[in-house]
Design a protein around this motif. Structure first.
Motif, short mmCIF file in Angstrom:
data_model
loop_
_atom_site.label_atom_id
_atom_site.label_comp_id
_atom_site.label_asym_id
_atom_site.label_seq_id
_atom_site.Cartn_x
_atom_site.Cartn_y
_atom_site.Cartn_z
N TYR A 263 0.83 -1.20 0.00
CA TYR A 263 0.00 0.00 0.00
C TYR A 263 0.87 1.26 0.00
CZ TYR A 263 -4.10 -2.84 1.29
OH TYR A 263 -5.13 -3.75 1.32
N GLU A 264 1.95 1.23 0.70
CA GLU A 264 2.96 2.28 0.82
C GLU A 264 2.47 3.51 1.59
OE1 GLU A 264 4.93 0.33 -0.06
OE2 GLU A 264 4.50 -0.50 -2.01
N HIS B 213 -1.37 -9.16 4.15
CA HIS B 213 -0.27 -8.52 4.88
C HIS B 213 0.05 -7.25 4.11
CE1 HIS B 213 3.44 -8.01 7.16
NE2 HIS B 213 4.06 -7.78 6.01
N GLY B 214 -0.13 -6.10 4.75
CA GLY B 214 0.09 -4.82 4.09
C GLY B 214 1.45 -4.23 4.44
N THR B 215 2.09 -3.62 3.44
CA THR B 215 3.36 -2.96 3.71
C THR B 215 3.21 -1.46 3.46
OG1 THR B 215 4.22 -3.30 1.46
CG2 THR B 215 4.67 -5.01 3.10
N PHE B 216 3.84 -0.69 4.31
CA PHE B 216 3.77 0.77 4.25
C PHE B 216 5.18 1.34 4.39
CE2 PHE B 216 -0.32 -0.72 5.57
CZ PHE B 216 -1.23 0.13 4.95
N LYS C 134 -0.22 10.95 9.56
CA LYS C 134 -1.50 10.67 10.23
C LYS C 134 -2.50 10.08 9.23
CE LYS C 134 -0.97 14.46 13.57
NZ LYS C 134 -1.48 15.81 13.96
N GLU C 135 -2.50 10.59 8.02
CA GLU C 135 -3.43 10.12 7.00
C GLU C 135 -3.16 8.66 6.65
OE1 GLU C 135 -4.90 11.59 2.54
OE2 GLU C 135 -3.38 12.72 3.64
N THR C 136 -1.88 8.30 6.54
CA THR C 136 -1.54 6.92 6.22
C THR C 136 -1.91 5.97 7.34
OG1 THR C 136 0.23 7.57 4.71
CG2 THR C 136 0.37 5.36 5.64
N ILE C 137 -1.69 6.38 8.58
CA ILE C 137 -2.07 5.53 9.72
C ILE C 137 -3.58 5.33 9.74
CG2 ILE C 137 -2.16 5.40 12.24
CD1 ILE C 137 0.55 6.88 12.28
N ALA C 138 -4.33 6.38 9.48
CA ALA C 138 -5.80 6.27 9.43
C ALA C 138 -6.23 5.35 8.28
CB ALA C 138 -6.43 7.65 9.26
#
Length: 475
Positions: free
Chosen positions: A305-306, A340-343, A356-360
């Motif tokens: 997802y990044e 399993h998502g990767t960021f 904050k937007e990515t964490i949400a």
């Protein structure tokens, strides 16, 4: 030539030779199969593959083995290069006649730099190196081997013309017999895959242009070249018989779902074999294809997802829309497919607000598990060139890891410091995992079996140790 293929000892717990996006120590100890080494090893008769880090093979043990070989081929990376050179020095001290060469992304993009900075290295195989290494092992004159950079008899560095990219991927032999011969599969772990698992490639290259992604920009290229369906299934049938203890096969290819008709053809055959499998995927796979995959043994998708910010996704040329990713997440949940998502924290355009937007966003798409990495500008990538041009990267952070092999935050931006980006990883993990519903899900999973209970407790201890050690880095 009797040939040793080696992933050398380096940092304790460091995974440097796998297809993972970044070479580093992980939050929870994990090791990927050394497929980039196993592939040329499969081409060279009577070779041997030593993957030292997961097997905890010491340098002394490797040196003792090296006395029996004429040629050694090491996979190297930007973080492990200095330590790899020390290993090569030890090998040559024990066996002065040994010829030693390098493969991997670092060797591909800076062969001359590798040779200049490490006089003990005899050659570097550039780009797609499988048959380059085979020809070296066959004893051919180095001047006639395409894709080779080498030190000649006078000590001068020479470069032969580039090797053409491999068109027929079926020309590559299976890697699983090399795994069987040389590796202990129980030494390979991943927090989101069943244990023991096994990974292999079904093709190379990725048509996507993600600015940070290492392999397509250095070795594999952007054109997706695939093994035939029959070739893949033949290896899977062999591996299933050879490794009855394997609980899950993982297709560690840049994007297994880039060619949907081929992917569906493969999975229908996997269904007939009764294999449990997982793969990488973009967050845009149609629901109909997801259903076909699930119905034929798919358990989990590894999804990059990044970021949860659309502009950052544009900045890194991800080619993904947030609304499509949300729909994909809904489809996988309804179909019962684990994700399993990767960021990545610290990509170009990152601010306090985008973090904050990515964490949400992560909480909304809610993968079963996730990994949060720090943006790593590896040499050879567009991100690296961009970081140098814009002054986001300084020399002090060029190795991308600290002295223990853990990721640092090498990039910084106006208004967002190295430390703030580094600290955002812990904030992300705590915000995502320390929620009542996520804690309940983990406890529920642990209740399914004694093995899962033991595994998650162990991983939990490792995770908290990871958080503690990260804090020590910044204080």
């Amino acid at each position: 030539m009797r040939t040793l293929f080696l992933q050398a000892p380096s940092f304790d717990g460091f995974d440097g030779g796998a297809g993972a996006r970044y070479q580093t120590k992980r939050e929870i100890p994990s090791f990927w199969y050394p497929t980039w080494l196993a592939q040329p090893a499969a081409l060279v008769p009577d070779s041997k593959l030593i993957d030292a880090p997961p097997h905890r093979t010491s340098l002394a043990e490797v040196v003792a083995e090296a006395r029996n070989f004429e040629l050694a081929v090491l996979h190297t990376s930007t973080p492990s290069f200095s330590s790899d050179v020390k290993a090569i020095t030890a090998l040559k001290d024990a066996n002065p006649a040994l010829k030693v060469g390098l493969i991997g992304a670092k060797a591909a993009v800076d062969a001359e730099g590798c040779l200049k900075s490490a006089p003990v290295v005899d050659f570097a195989a550039r780009n797609e190196f499988d048959f380059t290494i085979k020809e070296v092992a066959d004893g051919r004159d180095w001047k006639s081997i395409r894709g080779l950079s080498f030190r000649d008899a006078d000590g001068k560095i020479q470069h032969t013309p580039d090797r053409q990219i491999l068109e027929n991927m079926d020309d590559l032999p299976f890697v699983t017999p090399v795994y069987k011969r040389d590796l202990n599969i129980h030494r390979y772990f991943s927090g989101y895959l069943k244990h023991p698992y096994m990974s292999l490639y079904t093709g190379r290259g990725c048509k996507s242009r993600c600015t940070f992604c290492l392999w397509p920009q250095t070795v594999g290229g952007h054109r997706y070249r695939t093994r035939s369906v029959g070739h893949v299934i033949e290896e899977m049938a062999w591996a299933k018989k050879a490794f009855p203890e394997v609980k899950e096969f993982f297709f560690d290819v840049d994007t297994f779902t880039d060619d949907l008709p081929r992917a569906e053809a493969i999975v229908r055959e996997l269904g007939k074999l009764g294999i449990t499998w997982s793969c990488t995927a973009k967050a845009n796979v149609p629901r109909a294809t997801l259903k076909v995959m699930r119905d034929n043994g798919l358990r989990l998708l590894l999804v990059g997802y990044e970021s949860g910010n659309q502009q950052i996704l544009h900045n890194i040329k991800k080619g993904m829309r947030i609304d499509v990713a949300k729909r994909f997440a809904k489809d996988t949940r309804e179909l019962g497919i684990t994700v399993h998502g990767t960021f990545i924290m610290g990509l170009p355009g990152e601010t306090h607000e985008t973090i904050k937007e990515t964490i949400a966003f992560a909480k909304e798409v809610n993968p079963h598990t996730l990994q949060v990495s720090l943006a790593a500008p590896y040499p050879g990538t567009f991100l690296y060139k961009q970081a140098l041009e814009k002054g986001w990267l300084d020399d002090a952070n060029a190795d991308l890891v600290n002295e223990d092999g853990r990721q640092i935050a090498p990039l910084s931006y106006p208004g967002l410091s190295h430390t703030e980006i580094f600290d955002s990883v812990e904030t992300f993990y705590r915000s995502f995992y320390f929620r009542p519903n996520k804690i309940a899900a983990i406890i529920g999973e642990m209740a399914t079996s004694p093995d899962m209970l033991k595994r998650r407790l162990s991983e939990g201890m490792e995770f908290f140790r990871f958080l503690r050690e990260r804090r020590e880095i910044t204080h």
